[in-house]
Design an enzyme around this catalytic site. Structure first.
Site, PDB file in Angstrom:
ATOM      1  N   LYS A   1       0.842  -1.217   0.000  1.00  0.00           N
ATOM      2  CA  LYS A   1       0.000   0.000   0.000  1.00  0.00           C
ATOM      3  C   LYS A   1       0.864   1.250   0.000  1.00  0.00           C
ATOM      4  O   LYS A   1       0.688   2.147  -0.823  1.00  0.00           O
ATOM      5  CB  LYS A   1      -0.880   0.013   1.245  1.00  0.00           C
ATOM      6  CG  LYS A   1      -1.545   1.354   1.544  1.00  0.00           C
ATOM      7  CD  LYS A   1      -2.405   1.373   2.785  1.00  0.00           C
ATOM      8  CE  LYS A   1      -1.668   1.567   4.064  1.00  0.00           C
ATOM      9  NZ  LYS A   1      -1.322   2.950   4.406  1.00  0.00           N
ATOM     10  N   ASN A   2       1.845   1.310   0.914  1.00  0.00           N
ATOM     11  CA  ASN A   2       2.607   2.540   1.087  1.00  0.00           C
ATOM     12  C   ASN A   2       3.600   2.773  -0.036  1.00  0.00           C
ATOM     13  O   ASN A   2       4.077   3.889  -0.222  1.00  0.00           O
ATOM     14  CB  ASN A   2       3.310   2.545   2.447  1.00  0.00           C
ATOM     15  CG  ASN A   2       2.294   2.711   3.560  1.00  0.00           C
ATOM     16  OD1 ASN A   2       1.139   3.075   3.311  1.00  0.00           O
ATOM     17  ND2 ASN A   2       2.693   2.413   4.776  1.00  0.00           N
TER      18      ASN A   2
ATOM     19  N   CYS B   1      -4.224  13.090  12.327  1.00  0.00           N
ATOM     20  CA  CYS B   1      -5.085  11.900  12.256  1.00  0.00           C
ATOM     21  C   CYS B   1      -5.029  11.229  13.626  1.00  0.00           C
ATOM     22  O   CYS B   1      -4.418  11.743  14.557  1.00  0.00           O
ATOM     23  CB  CYS B   1      -4.604  10.960  11.151  1.00  0.00           C
ATOM     24  SG  CYS B   1      -3.084  10.141  11.572  1.00  0.00           S
TER      25      CYS B   1
ATOM     26  N   ARG C   1       1.013  14.676  12.655  1.00  0.00           N
ATOM     27  CA  ARG C   1       1.475  14.451  11.277  1.00  0.00           C
ATOM     28  C   ARG C   1       1.855  15.762  10.564  1.00  0.00           C
ATOM     29  O   ARG C   1       1.303  16.126   9.531  1.00  0.00           O
ATOM     30  CB  ARG C   1       0.399  13.709  10.474  1.00  0.00           C
ATOM     31  CG  ARG C   1      -0.202  12.484  11.119  1.00  0.00           C
ATOM     32  CD  ARG C   1       0.743  11.340  11.330  1.00  0.00           C
ATOM     33  NE  ARG C   1       1.222  10.717  10.116  1.00  0.00           N
ATOM     34  CZ  ARG C   1       0.590   9.725   9.488  1.00  0.00           C
ATOM     35  NH1 ARG C   1      -0.567   9.335   9.919  1.00  0.00           N
ATOM     36  NH2 ARG C   1       1.105   9.194   8.390  1.00  0.00           N
TER      37      ARG C   1
ATOM     38  N   ASP D   1       4.460   0.387  12.123  1.00  0.00           N
ATOM     39  CA  ASP D   1       3.197  -0.175  11.621  1.00  0.00           C
ATOM     40  C   ASP D   1       2.966  -1.595  12.120  1.00  0.00           C
ATOM     41  O   ASP D   1       1.870  -2.133  11.956  1.00  0.00           O
ATOM     42  CB  ASP D   1       3.183  -0.163  10.083  1.00  0.00           C
ATOM     43  CG  ASP D   1       3.173   1.247   9.538  1.00  0.00           C
ATOM     44  OD1 ASP D   1       3.424   1.428   8.341  1.00  0.00           O
ATOM     45  OD2 ASP D   1       2.934   2.185  10.328  1.00  0.00           O
TER      46      ASP D   1
ATOM     47  N   ARG E   1      -8.823   0.228   4.637  1.00  0.00           N
ATOM     48  CA  ARG E   1      -7.847   1.149   4.017  1.00  0.00           C
ATOM     49  C   ARG E   1      -6.567   0.398   3.633  1.00  0.00           C
ATOM     50  O   ARG E   1      -5.886   0.776   2.696  1.00  0.00           O
ATOM     51  CB  ARG E   1      -7.461   2.246   5.004  1.00  0.00           C
ATOM     52  CG  ARG E   1      -8.611   3.088   5.468  1.00  0.00           C
ATOM     53  CD  ARG E   1      -8.123   4.272   6.214  1.00  0.00           C
ATOM     54  NE  ARG E   1      -7.178   5.037   5.381  1.00  0.00           N
ATOM     55  CZ  ARG E   1      -6.834   6.281   5.635  1.00  0.00           C
ATOM     56  NH1 ARG E   1      -7.319   6.891   6.709  1.00  0.00           N
ATOM     57  NH2 ARG E   1      -5.992   6.925   4.853  1.00  0.00           N
TER      58      ARG E   1
HETATM   59  C1  EPZ Z   1       4.652   6.777   6.284  1.00  0.00           C
HETATM   60  O1  EPZ Z   1       3.961   7.867   6.885  1.00  0.00           O
HETATM   61  C2  EPZ Z   1       3.628   5.651   6.168  1.00  0.00           C
HETATM   62  N1  EPZ Z   1       2.507   6.090   5.324  1.00  0.00           N
HETATM   63  C3  EPZ Z   1       3.112   5.289   7.553  1.00  0.00           C
HETATM   64  O2  EPZ Z   1       2.217   4.183   7.402  1.00  0.00           O
HETATM   65  C4  EPZ Z   1       4.295   4.832   8.404  1.00  0.00           C
HETATM   66  O3  EPZ Z   1       3.840   4.520   9.701  1.00  0.00           O
HETATM   67  C5  EPZ Z   1       5.334   5.966   8.456  1.00  0.00           C
HETATM   68  O4  EPZ Z   1       5.734   6.331   7.112  1.00  0.00           O
HETATM   69  C6  EPZ Z   1       6.576   5.563   9.231  1.00  0.00           C
HETATM   70  O5  EPZ Z   1       7.146   4.423   8.665  1.00  0.00           O
HETATM   71  C7  EPZ Z   1       2.663   6.101   3.976  1.00  0.00           C
HETATM   72  O6  EPZ Z   1       3.715   5.776   3.448  1.00  0.00           O
HETATM   73  C8  EPZ Z   1       1.463   6.498   3.175  1.00  0.00           C
HETATM   74  P1  EPZ Z   1       6.951   9.984   8.519  1.00  0.00           P
HETATM   75  P2  EPZ Z   1       4.671   9.339   6.942  1.00  0.00           P
HETATM   76  O7  EPZ Z   1       6.952  11.224   7.731  1.00  0.00           O
HETATM   77  O8  EPZ Z   1       5.448   9.562   5.708  1.00  0.00           O
HETATM   78  C9  EPZ Z   1       7.284  13.277  11.823  1.00  0.00           C
HETATM   79  C10 EPZ Z   1       0.265   2.932   7.799  1.00  0.00           C
HETATM   80  O9  EPZ Z   1      -0.256   2.469   8.824  1.00  0.00           O
HETATM   81  N2  EPZ Z   1       7.297  14.249  10.715  1.00  0.00           N
HETATM   82  O10 EPZ Z   1       8.136   9.050   8.425  1.00  0.00           O
HETATM   83  O11 EPZ Z   1       3.636  10.323   7.302  1.00  0.00           O
HETATM   84  C11 EPZ Z   1       5.900  12.673  12.018  1.00  0.00           C
HETATM   85  O12 EPZ Z   1       5.120  13.515  12.842  1.00  0.00           O
HETATM   86  C12 EPZ Z   1       0.848   4.338   7.805  1.00  0.00           C
HETATM   87  O13 EPZ Z   1       0.371   2.301   6.707  1.00  0.00           O
HETATM   88  C13 EPZ Z   1       7.565  15.588  10.994  1.00  0.00           C
HETATM   89  O14 EPZ Z   1       7.789  15.967  12.144  1.00  0.00           O
HETATM   90  O15 EPZ Z   1       5.653   9.112   8.160  1.00  0.00           O
HETATM   91  C14 EPZ Z   1       6.175  11.357  12.684  1.00  0.00           C
HETATM   92  O16 EPZ Z   1       6.303  11.550  14.088  1.00  0.00           O
HETATM   93  C15 EPZ Z   1       0.675   5.034   9.137  1.00  0.00           C
HETATM   94  N3  EPZ Z   1       7.574  16.481   9.974  1.00  0.00           N
HETATM   95  C16 EPZ Z   1       7.538  10.955  12.120  1.00  0.00           C
HETATM   96  O17 EPZ Z   1       8.080  12.118  11.498  1.00  0.00           O
HETATM   97  C17 EPZ Z   1       7.333  16.108   8.681  1.00  0.00           C
HETATM   98  O18 EPZ Z   1       7.377  16.980   7.770  1.00  0.00           O
HETATM   99  C18 EPZ Z   1       7.439   9.860  11.068  1.00  0.00           C
HETATM  100  O19 EPZ Z   1       6.627  10.341  10.044  1.00  0.00           O
HETATM  101  C19 EPZ Z   1       7.063  14.744   8.410  1.00  0.00           C
HETATM  102  C20 EPZ Z   1       7.049  13.831   9.439  1.00  0.00           C
END
Ligand code: EPZ
Length: 467
Positions: free
Chosen positions: A46-47, A140, A145, A333, A425
């Protein structure tokens, strides 16, 4: 093959979104203590598919994606791309995408707010069109996020970015070449999304972009592979330093998405929690090293049958400790599914969630099923119990819903899960796949819950599935 010669049929996946409201009116009933057996086929990631669909916006020619799972999130991403002028057609698990004529409109808020991954369109649209407006996705269930790392990366590449009335308006400054400029970017946190946004934008930028402290998830490497297949010059993906040399444009592509490591991990846990031996494939076992290590630590055996399959042999479950980390650490995840598993392990376990600030929504629901879990700050302390008991529970987010299904498979009696739109989802045909393994579960309208254990109905269903 030129897509324009083909009639554009509304893709069946678009209908998936109409299944979402139904999911909110139905519940999943699971009769526990079932032992599972057999082989389960893992769907496309998915991701990875979501990021690559956003990446298709970079491509002014035919773009074919294979092994795309049929999920509500994928359907929603398709709707967002359609709103931007993209033509899509789904044929089985293949997606034909034509992003030749983008209409420069703003992605609709009501869709972006439901699908955070739609924000990944920011980088490609800015690189392709020189200007883009996209709503801020907002928070969310699992956390705030923020998207500051995405925005700061694009600003470092020469973009002007304003947030006006909840919409991110990004454009390339100056009147000259409408191209971003390659530069060196350090990510304060190895954010998956921010790495993907910057990497995609950099494929069409002038010069070299270096992303330091980049995320290393397999989905990043898959996206980089997709971009390379379109002619992008990317190296270092999978390490914490990614180097992109921009090119003027990209070309047609035909690309298969990797198997979903989180779905694979979820089914490994299904084997462990029901004490069942299962074979799962296709899978890239290198993508699951921390998950396999933890299952072995807990008393199971996970064996690579061949290059793309894993077999889990269950064992007496022992407690262990887990800390979620960016890849190659233990994946966040998989935290909820492992908390469900640890509720039945002998001894005390501590699970630290370091990636998201609010990802223990499954804990109070598991405690309703007889688990003994206390959450202090970002740590869940689990005391193992001999058995869980089925109960009505509510899913709060995608991976929490998977944890409740896993707990329901092991519990004594019937578990009824509400909030199924979360489950739909991220897991393709989860109920069918579990039924084929021998699980007793079915989805019924919320007002038609069966009072007692109507295994005869379920057995009839099983008989139909087996035919
Ligand atoms: C991706 O989300 C995945 N989603 C998530 O999967 C997954 O849990 C996550 O990566 C971590 O592996 C998709 O790929 C669609 P991050 P993403 O940016 O990109 C902080 C699922 O269940 N952050 O690595 O949103 C954020 O708040 C989903 O399939 C900032 O501070 O994850 C978080 O604490 C859930 N500023 C941490 O980084 C930013 O600009 C990790 O977020 C971006 C992120």
């Amino acid at each position: 093959m030129n897509l324009e010669d083909k009639p554009i049929i509304p893709s069946p996946m678009m209908k998936d979104n109409h299944s979402a409201p139904a999911a909110q009116e139905s519940v999943l009933e699971i009769w526990g203590r079932a032992s599972l057996k057999g082989h389960v086929k893992i769907s496309g990631a998915k991701n990875s598919a979501l990021a690559i669909m956003a990446g298709s916006l970079l491509c002014p020619e035919d773009c074919r994606l294979r092994n795309v799972p049929s999920l509500v999130d994928i359907g929603m991403m398709g709707e967002i791309l359609s709103a931007l002028g993209v033509k899509l057609e789904r044929i089985d698990d293949t997606l034909e995408i034509d992003a030749r004529h983008l209409n420069g409109s703003t992605a609709p808020y009501e869709l972006v707010s439901k699908l955070r991954a739609s924000f990944f369109a920011l980088g490609p649209l800015l690189a392709r069109l020189g200007e883009v407006r996209i709503p801020l996705p907002g928070g969310c269930a699992i956390g705030a996020r923020p998207v500051d790392l995405h925005v700061r990366g694009l600003q470092a590449m020469g973009a002007e970015v304003h947030i006006e009335h909840g919409v991110v308006h990004a454009f390339i400054k100056g009147t000259g070449s409408k191209r971003l400029k390659g530069t060196k970017i350090y990510l304060d946190y190895p954010s998956v999304g921010a790495t993907e946004t910057i990497m995609m934008a950099a494929t069409l930028a002038e010069g070299e972009t270096i992303i330091e402290n980049a995320a290393r998830e397999p989905e990043i490497t898959d996206l980089a592979g997709f971009c390379r297949a379109m002619g992008a010059q990317i190296r270092g993906d999978g390490t914490n330093t990614i180097i992109v040399n921009g090119v003027p444009s990209l070309h047609a592509v035909d690309y298969p998405v990797i198997p979903d490591r989180i779905e694979a991990g979820t089914f490994l846990v299904a084997g462990a929690i029901t004490q069942s031996e299962l074979l799962i494939s296709p899978v890239v076992s290198d993508h699951l090293i921390p998950v396999i290590a933890k299952l072995n630590e807990m008393g199971c055996q996970v064996i690579a049958e061949d290059a793309n399959s894993l077999r889990i042999i269950p064992g007496h479950l022992r407690a262990t400790d887990i800390e979620t980390l960016p890849y190659p650490g233990f994946p966040t995840d998989m935290q909820a599914p492992f908390v469900a598993l640890l509720t039945l392990a002998e001894g005390n376990s501590a699970i630290a969630e370091t990636v998201f600030e609010n990802r223990f929504g499954h804990v109070p629901e598991l405690n309703r099923m007889g688990a003994d879990i206390r959450v202090k700050n970002n740590i869940a302390l689990v005391r193992g119990v001999p058995i869980l008991s089925g109960a009505p529970v509510m899913a709060t987010d995608l991976r929490a819903s998977a944890a409740l299904v896993l707990a329901g498979l092991a519990a004594d009696g019937k578990t009824t899960i509400r909030g199924l739109h979360h489950l739909d989802r991220g897991y393709e045909n989860l109920e069918d796949k579990l039924r084929l393994l021998g699980a007793k579960l079915h989805r019924v309208p919320a007002d038609a819950e069966t009072e007692e254990d109507n295994t005869s109905v379920v057995e009839n269903q099983l008989a139909q599935v087996a035919q």
